[in-house]
Scaffold this motif. Structure first.
Motif, PDB file in Angstrom:
ATOM      1  N   GLU A  69      -3.678 -35.198   7.054  1.00 31.50           N
ATOM      2  CA  GLU A  69      -2.843 -34.755   5.939  1.00 31.50           C
ATOM      3  C   GLU A  69      -3.165 -33.331   5.500  1.00 31.50           C
ATOM      4  OE1 GLU A  69      -0.338 -36.331   4.883  1.00 31.50           O
ATOM      5  OE2 GLU A  69      -0.647 -38.317   5.768  1.00 31.50           O
ATOM      6  N   GLY A  70      -4.104 -32.676   6.186  1.00 27.84           N
ATOM      7  CA  GLY A  70      -4.459 -31.305   5.839  1.00 27.84           C
ATOM      8  C   GLY A  70      -5.131 -31.172   4.490  1.00 27.84           C
ATOM      9  N   ILE A  71      -5.932 -32.160   4.119  1.00 30.73           N
ATOM     10  CA  ILE A  71      -6.603 -32.174   2.813  1.00 30.73           C
ATOM     11  C   ILE A  71      -8.022 -31.640   2.966  1.00 30.73           C
ATOM     12  CG2 ILE A  71      -7.491 -33.679   0.988  1.00 30.73           C
ATOM     13  CD1 ILE A  71      -5.099 -35.543   1.579  1.00 30.73           C
ATOM     14  N   ARG A  72      -8.381 -30.679   2.149  1.00 33.09           N
ATOM     15  CA  ARG A  72      -9.719 -30.086   2.175  1.00 33.09           C
ATOM     16  C   ARG A  72     -10.596 -30.819   1.176  1.00 33.09           C
ATOM     17  NH1 ARG A  72      -7.205 -24.442   0.662  1.00 33.09           N
ATOM     18  NH2 ARG A  72      -6.158 -25.994  -0.640  1.00 33.09           N
ATOM     19  N   ALA A  73     -11.526 -31.601   1.697  1.00 30.19           N
ATOM     20  CA  ALA A  73     -12.383 -32.416   0.838  1.00 30.19           C
ATOM     21  C   ALA A  73     -13.789 -31.837   0.769  1.00 30.19           C
ATOM     22  CB  ALA A  73     -12.447 -33.850   1.359  1.00 30.19           C
ATOM     23  N   ALA A  74     -14.321 -31.746  -0.446  1.00 33.67           N
ATOM     24  CA  ALA A  74     -15.741 -31.442  -0.629  1.00 33.67           C
ATOM     25  C   ALA A  74     -16.492 -32.760  -0.506  1.00 33.67           C
ATOM     26  CB  ALA A  74     -15.981 -30.811  -1.998  1.00 33.67           C
ATOM     27  N   ARG A  75     -17.325 -32.904   0.528  1.00 35.52           N
ATOM     28  CA  ARG A  75     -17.983 -34.170   0.822  1.00 35.52           C
ATOM     29  C   ARG A  75     -19.406 -34.160   0.273  1.00 35.52           C
ATOM     30  NH1 ARG A  75     -15.167 -37.167   4.868  1.00 35.52           N
ATOM     31  NH2 ARG A  75     -17.022 -38.472   4.979  1.00 35.52           N
ATOM     32  N   ASP A 111      -9.493 -29.530  -2.202  1.00 41.94           N
ATOM     33  CA  ASP A 111      -8.429 -30.329  -2.810  1.00 41.94           C
ATOM     34  C   ASP A 111      -8.965 -31.501  -3.614  1.00 41.94           C
ATOM     35  OD1 ASP A 111      -6.254 -28.833  -1.717  1.00 41.94           O
ATOM     36  OD2 ASP A 111      -6.682 -29.748   0.225  1.00 41.94           O
ATOM     37  N   LEU A 112     -10.110 -32.030  -3.196  1.00 41.54           N
ATOM     38  CA  LEU A 112     -10.684 -33.179  -3.881  1.00 41.54           C
ATOM     39  C   LEU A 112     -12.164 -33.288  -3.540  1.00 41.54           C
ATOM     40  CD1 LEU A 112     -11.113 -35.578  -1.535  1.00 41.54           C
ATOM     41  CD2 LEU A 112      -8.656 -35.822  -1.832  1.00 41.54           C
ATOM     42  N   LEU A 113     -12.867 -34.084  -4.326  1.00 38.38           N
ATOM     43  CA  LEU A 113     -14.269 -34.392  -4.061  1.00 38.38           C
ATOM     44  C   LEU A 113     -14.349 -35.800  -3.483  1.00 38.38           C
ATOM     45  CD1 LEU A 113     -17.358 -33.822  -4.347  1.00 38.38           C
ATOM     46  CD2 LEU A 113     -17.196 -34.799  -6.644  1.00 38.38           C
ATOM     47  N   PHE A 114     -15.071 -35.942  -2.352  1.00 39.12           N
ATOM     48  CA  PHE A 114     -15.246 -37.250  -1.728  1.00 39.12           C
ATOM     49  C   PHE A 114     -16.727 -37.598  -1.732  1.00 39.12           C
ATOM     50  CE2 PHE A 114     -16.065 -40.025   1.934  1.00 39.12           C
ATOM     51  CZ  PHE A 114     -15.187 -41.059   1.654  1.00 39.12           C
TER      52      PHE A 114
END
Length: 288
Positions: free
Chosen positions: A32-38, A124-127
Motif C-alpha cells: 500500500e506504499g505506507i511508510r511505517a516507523a517500526r 505515515d504511522l507508528l508500528f
C-alpha cells in the motif's frame, strides 16, 4: 488516538507469534506504499542481558523476566506513543539480539542497546510489536494512544511450546533454562500481559487440534494444519462477517463477535481483516 499520526500496536508474550504477525503487516505496508516507523518492545527493556542476570542472582525479576512492567521503560514507551500521536516523532532505540548480525558488525554487543535516537522523519504511522503495547494500569495507559491494537494469543500450552521450540532451536538455550524462565515470568504474565487482551480491537488466538496437555515433553509444535484460529472483534458491529465467511474457506462463527478459521488461513484472514482497517486510518489521516 491521533488521526494525523496513527499508531498500530501488536501485543503478545514471548513466543506468541507477534513476529509472524509483524511480517504480515510489513507486506500490507509495502503493497500500500505506507511508510511505517517500526519499534520493537525489546527496545524498551530497562536492563541489558548482563544486568538482568545480576539482578536475577539477587532475587529480582527472576531469569530474563522482561514481562514485568518494572523491568521495562514503560514510561518512555508511553512517552513515545504520546509524542508520536501529537507530532509524528519520538525517541526509540534497538535491542541487539544474537541474530542481529548487522548491528554486531557495527560493534554492538548482543544483549545491549543502541543509543536513543529520533524516529525517522516523515512517516505515515507508528508500528509497535512487543509485550506492552496495550498496557492499562494504575500508572500507565498506553492503549489510549493506539488506533489499532492487535492481540496475538495462543492458548497458554501452545504458547509455551512455541517459546521452548524457538529458544532452544534458534537462540541456543537449554530446555531447562527456558522452562525456568516460563515459571519465573508467571506472576508478571498474569498481572501485566494477560489484561491487555481485554483492550485489543482484534485478538487472534491459535488453538491446537492435537494433544498439548504436557507442553514440556512434546517435541513438535502443532503446525497450521493442526490448528484453528479464534478471532474476536471488540467492535463487531463494524465487521462484515458474511463477507469474511465467504472469502475464508471452512470458517464459521462461534459467537456474535467471534470468527473461527483454519490455521492455514491466518495470513489471508489477517489481510482481509487488517488491511481495510489500516487503509481507513490512512484515509482519516488525509483529511485530518
Amino acid at each position: 488516538m491521533s488521526k494525523r499520526h496513527p499508531i498500530i500496536a501488536v501485543t503478545g508474550s514471548s513466543g506468541a507469534g507477534t513476529t509472524t504477525t509483524g511480517r504480515i503487516f510489513s507486506r500490507i505496508f509495502a503493497s500500500e506504499g505506507i511508510r511505517a516507523a517500526r519499534v520493537s518492545g525489546d527496545s524498551f527493556h530497562r536492563y541489558t542481558r548482563d544486568q538482568m542476570t545480576v539482578l536475577a542472582e539477587k532475587g529480582r525479576y527472576g531469569q530474563r523476566n522482561h514481562f514485568s512492567l518494572d523491568a521495562n521503560h514503560v514510561d518512555r514507551l508511553e512517552g513515545l506513543f504520546y509524542d508520536y500521536s501529537v507530532s509524528g516523532s519520538g525517541q526509540y532505540r534497538t535491542y541487539v539480539h544474537d541474530e542481529d548480525l548487522h548491528l554486531i558488525r557495527q560493534g554492538y554487543e548482543p544483549g545491549t542497546f543502541t543509543p536513543w535516537a529520533p524516529l525517522p522523519s516523515d512517516t505515515d504511522l507508528l508500528f509497535y510489536e512487543g509485550l506492552h503495547g496495550g498496557i492499562v494500569s494504575e500508572h500507565y495507559n498506553l492503549a489510549q494512544y493506539v488506533d489499532l491494537l492487535i492481540g496475538v494469543v495462543p492458548i497458554v500450552n501452545l504458547e509455551w511450546m512455541q517459546k521452548i521450540y524457538r529458544d532452544t532451536n534458534e537462540r541456543g538455550y537449554s530446555q531447562e533454562a527456558v522452562v525456568k524462565t516460563i515459571i519465573n515470568r508467571m506472576d508478571a504474565y498474569v498481572t501485566d500481559i494477560v489484561p491487555q487482551f481485554s483492550h485489543t480491537h482484534v485478538n487472534f488466538q491459535r488453538v491446537p487440534m492435537v494433544d498439548t496437555s504436557n507442553p514440556f515433553v512434546v517435541r513438535e509444535v502443532p503446525n497450521d494444519d493442526e490448528s484453528l484460529i479464534v478471532i474476536r472483534f471488540r467492535d463487531h458491529r463494524d465487521i462484515d462477517f458474511p463477507y469474511l465467511l465467504q472469502m475464508i474457506p471452512n470458517s464459521h462463527m462461534s459467537r456474535h463477535d467471534t470468527l473461527v478459521i483454519p490455521g492455514t488461513k491466518l495470513p489471508l484472514a489477517m489481510d482481509l481483516i487488517v488491511r481495510p482497517m489500516v487503509l481507513e486510518l490512512m484515509a482519516h489521516k488525509q483529511f485530518a
